[in-house]
Design a protein around this motif. Sequence first.
Motif, mmCIF file in Angstrom:
data_model
loop_
_atom_site.group_PDB
_atom_site.id
_atom_site.type_symbol
_atom_site.label_atom_id
_atom_site.label_comp_id
_atom_site.label_asym_id
_atom_site.label_seq_id
_atom_site.Cartn_x
_atom_site.Cartn_y
_atom_site.Cartn_z
ATOM 1 N N ILE A 150 -38.032 10.551 59.935
ATOM 2 C CA ILE A 150 -37.430 9.598 58.996
ATOM 3 C C ILE A 150 -35.920 9.759 59.083
ATOM 4 C CG2 ILE A 150 -37.258 8.856 56.600
ATOM 5 C CD1 ILE A 150 -40.001 10.060 56.102
ATOM 6 N N PRO A 151 -35.227 8.759 59.656
ATOM 7 C CA PRO A 151 -33.769 8.884 59.827
ATOM 8 C C PRO A 151 -33.053 8.996 58.478
ATOM 9 C CG PRO A 151 -34.673 7.050 61.106
ATOM 10 C CD PRO A 151 -35.764 7.501 60.196
ATOM 11 N N ASP A 152 -31.935 9.707 58.504
ATOM 12 C CA ASP A 152 -31.118 9.813 57.289
ATOM 13 C C ASP A 152 -30.546 8.457 56.895
ATOM 14 O OD1 ASP A 152 -31.563 12.547 57.150
ATOM 15 O OD2 ASP A 152 -29.873 12.994 58.479
ATOM 16 N N SER A 153 -30.170 7.700 57.913
ATOM 17 C CA SER A 153 -29.612 6.366 57.682
ATOM 18 C C SER A 153 -30.410 5.361 58.507
ATOM 19 C CB SER A 153 -28.133 6.331 58.083
ATOM 20 O OG SER A 153 -27.607 5.020 57.959
ATOM 21 N N LEU A 154 -31.071 4.423 57.835
ATOM 22 C CA LEU A 154 -31.891 3.426 58.531
ATOM 23 C C LEU A 154 -30.999 2.347 59.131
ATOM 24 C CD1 LEU A 154 -34.834 3.051 55.962
ATOM 25 C CD2 LEU A 154 -34.710 4.516 57.995
ATOM 26 N N GLN A 155 -31.046 2.223 60.453
ATOM 27 C CA GLN A 155 -30.175 1.295 61.163
ATOM 28 C C GLN A 155 -30.919 -0.020 61.454
ATOM 29 O OE1 GLN A 155 -26.881 2.006 61.807
ATOM 30 N NE2 GLN A 155 -27.320 3.831 60.582
ATOM 31 N N PHE A 156 -31.055 -0.845 60.418
ATOM 32 C CA PHE A 156 -31.693 -2.149 60.624
ATOM 33 C C PHE A 156 -30.811 -3.068 61.483
ATOM 34 C CE2 PHE A 156 -33.699 -0.628 56.704
ATOM 35 C CZ PHE A 156 -35.046 -0.816 57.028
ATOM 36 N N GLN A 157 -29.568 -2.695 61.633
ATOM 37 C CA GLN A 157 -28.654 -3.477 62.476
ATOM 38 C C GLN A 157 -29.133 -3.492 63.931
ATOM 39 O OE1 GLN A 157 -26.065 -5.265 61.424
ATOM 40 N NE2 GLN A 157 -25.607 -5.971 63.514
ATOM 41 N N ASN A 158 -29.915 -2.471 64.331
ATOM 42 C CA ASN A 158 -30.420 -2.430 65.703
ATOM 43 C C ASN A 158 -31.237 -3.675 66.036
ATOM 44 O OD1 ASN A 158 -29.251 0.063 66.073
ATOM 45 N ND2 ASN A 158 -31.129 1.217 65.653
ATOM 46 N N TYR A 159 -32.018 -4.137 65.056
ATOM 47 C CA TYR A 159 -32.851 -5.324 65.285
ATOM 48 C C TYR A 159 -31.985 -6.574 65.452
ATOM 49 C CZ TYR A 159 -37.022 -2.631 64.105
ATOM 50 O OH TYR A 159 -38.040 -1.711 64.116
ATOM 51 N N ILE A 160 -30.918 -6.649 64.707
ATOM 52 C CA ILE A 160 -30.015 -7.798 64.831
ATOM 53 C C ILE A 160 -29.271 -7.747 66.159
ATOM 54 C CG2 ILE A 160 -28.033 -8.964 63.796
ATOM 55 C CD1 ILE A 160 -28.922 -7.848 61.094
ATOM 56 N N ASP A 161 -28.874 -6.535 66.578
ATOM 57 C CA ASP A 161 -28.133 -6.386 67.826
ATOM 58 C C ASP A 161 -28.973 -6.785 69.041
ATOM 59 O OD1 ASP A 161 -25.924 -5.541 66.461
ATOM 60 O OD2 ASP A 161 -26.314 -3.395 66.750
ATOM 61 N N VAL A 162 -30.282 -6.628 68.956
ATOM 62 C CA VAL A 162 -31.146 -7.029 70.073
ATOM 63 C C VAL A 162 -30.927 -8.502 70.408
ATOM 64 C CG1 VAL A 162 -33.548 -7.466 70.719
ATOM 65 C CG2 VAL A 162 -32.906 -5.265 69.726
ATOM 66 N N PHE A 163 -30.851 -9.351 69.373
ATOM 67 C CA PHE A 163 -30.637 -10.784 69.592
ATOM 68 C C PHE A 163 -29.209 -11.076 70.055
ATOM 69 C CE2 PHE A 163 -34.220 -10.542 66.716
ATOM 70 C CZ PHE A 163 -35.063 -11.542 67.175
ATOM 71 N N ARG A 164 -28.290 -10.188 69.725
ATOM 72 C CA ARG A 164 -26.905 -10.380 70.139
ATOM 73 C C ARG A 164 -26.692 -10.000 71.596
ATOM 74 N NH1 ARG A 164 -22.822 -6.909 70.462
ATOM 75 N NH2 ARG A 164 -24.016 -5.276 69.384
ATOM 76 N N LEU A 165 -27.393 -8.966 72.054
ATOM 77 C CA LEU A 165 -27.171 -8.438 73.397
ATOM 78 C C LEU A 165 -27.895 -9.248 74.477
ATOM 79 C CD1 LEU A 165 -27.506 -4.631 72.577
ATOM 80 C CD2 LEU A 165 -25.403 -5.882 73.102
ATOM 81 N N ILE A 166 -29.080 -9.744 74.171
ATOM 82 C CA ILE A 166 -29.854 -10.523 75.144
ATOM 83 C C ILE A 166 -30.442 -11.746 74.422
ATOM 84 C CG2 ILE A 166 -30.476 -8.499 76.533
ATOM 85 C CD1 ILE A 166 -33.246 -8.586 75.258
ATOM 86 N N PRO A 167 -30.804 -12.803 75.166
ATOM 87 C CA PRO A 167 -31.452 -13.969 74.534
ATOM 88 C C PRO A 167 -32.905 -13.660 74.191
ATOM 89 C CG PRO A 167 -31.226 -14.325 76.889
ATOM 90 C CD PRO A 167 -30.501 -13.033 76.589
ATOM 91 N N PHE A 168 -33.089 -12.742 73.244
ATOM 92 C CA PHE A 168 -34.425 -12.248 72.929
ATOM 93 C C PHE A 168 -35.330 -13.358 72.402
ATOM 94 C CE2 PHE A 168 -37.477 -9.910 70.194
ATOM 95 C CZ PHE A 168 -37.988 -9.031 71.137
ATOM 96 N N HIS A 169 -34.772 -14.278 71.628
ATOM 97 C CA HIS A 169 -35.576 -15.359 71.070
ATOM 98 C C HIS A 169 -36.158 -16.243 72.176
ATOM 99 C CE1 HIS A 169 -31.581 -17.065 71.688
ATOM 100 N NE2 HIS A 169 -32.143 -18.275 71.672
ATOM 101 N N ARG A 170 -35.382 -16.432 73.270
ATOM 102 C CA ARG A 170 -35.870 -17.241 74.381
ATOM 103 C C ARG A 170 -37.008 -16.519 75.109
ATOM 104 N NH1 ARG A 170 -34.070 -21.536 77.227
ATOM 105 N NH2 ARG A 170 -32.136 -21.593 76.032
ATOM 106 N N PHE A 171 -36.826 -15.215 75.355
ATOM 107 C CA PHE A 171 -37.886 -14.438 75.996
ATOM 108 C C PHE A 171 -39.157 -14.455 75.148
ATOM 109 C CE2 PHE A 171 -34.251 -11.575 77.681
ATOM 110 C CZ PHE A 171 -33.890 -12.566 78.579
ATOM 111 N N TYR A 172 -38.957 -14.352 73.855
ATOM 112 C CA TYR A 172 -40.079 -14.345 72.913
ATOM 113 C C TYR A 172 -40.831 -15.674 72.981
ATOM 114 C CZ TYR A 172 -42.125 -11.734 68.998
ATOM 115 O OH TYR A 172 -42.945 -10.976 68.206
#
Length: 281
Positions: free
Chosen positions: A52-74
Amino acid sequence: MPSLSGRRFGAAVGTYLILTAVSLIMIVPLIWMVSTSLKEPQSIFTYPPQWIPDSLQFQNYIDVFRLIPFHRFYGNSVYISALVVLGTVFFASLAGYAFAKIPFKGRNVVFLILLSAMMIPHEVTAIPMFLFMRQLGWIDTHLPLILLPIFGAGGVFGIFVMRQFFITVPTELEEAAMIDGCSRFRIYWQIMLPLAKPGMATLTIFTFVTSWNEFFDPLIFINSRELMTLPLGLSLFTDEVGTAWQYLMSATVMATVPLLIVFFLAQRRFIEGVAMTGLKE
């Protein structure tokens, strides 16, 4: 001396304990995946592991869409898998019904020839299939990813599953329908398919999981980034320098959601299909 009911209770408790232990072992990678998706890079490989991380980084999920066209692959994976499932279930149920219920000369020989096609490794046919698709002008399109699973080894597996299920359906139902004037297709469509829901649910799950996770065929046939499927998209988080584990795990968590949804929606039918398929030869 312990009673029979006591021994049965002890055996049941032991069985549940073993199953629980095995389930916990199998679910650990899933827990680690979710945990890693919410961590900072420096916290991923700490020892002892931090579940259980000390700080939950939900930003990682948002960054996935920023770094690659994840929605298109999906979207590509969703519509390809949906078409593969629909095509495989329809054609496999048609052929399975024919092999199970329609007598014709050489039926068993043709069925064995079809099954023998499943014994040929996919890697052996990859180059000839690539050359054939290139002649048709289908390279860098989604057509090979849709048609090859339907009419290839996946379709043959579907024919086997549906045939084994239709064999368990009493022939008297067909005979009664024929007396009432039903055609073969009407019998298949209005009588056999409603009875074959467990078999179709089983085939749907296997086909969807296989198509959703397919990496080899997209790697061969797809060149354009906008046509990539999810497995190819996930590989973009790995390069010569290393792997961005927090983004890879975040994308993998999101890629796993449709598999869980499909399984839970078809779970009851799937269990019925596994129990009933192959009971009768």
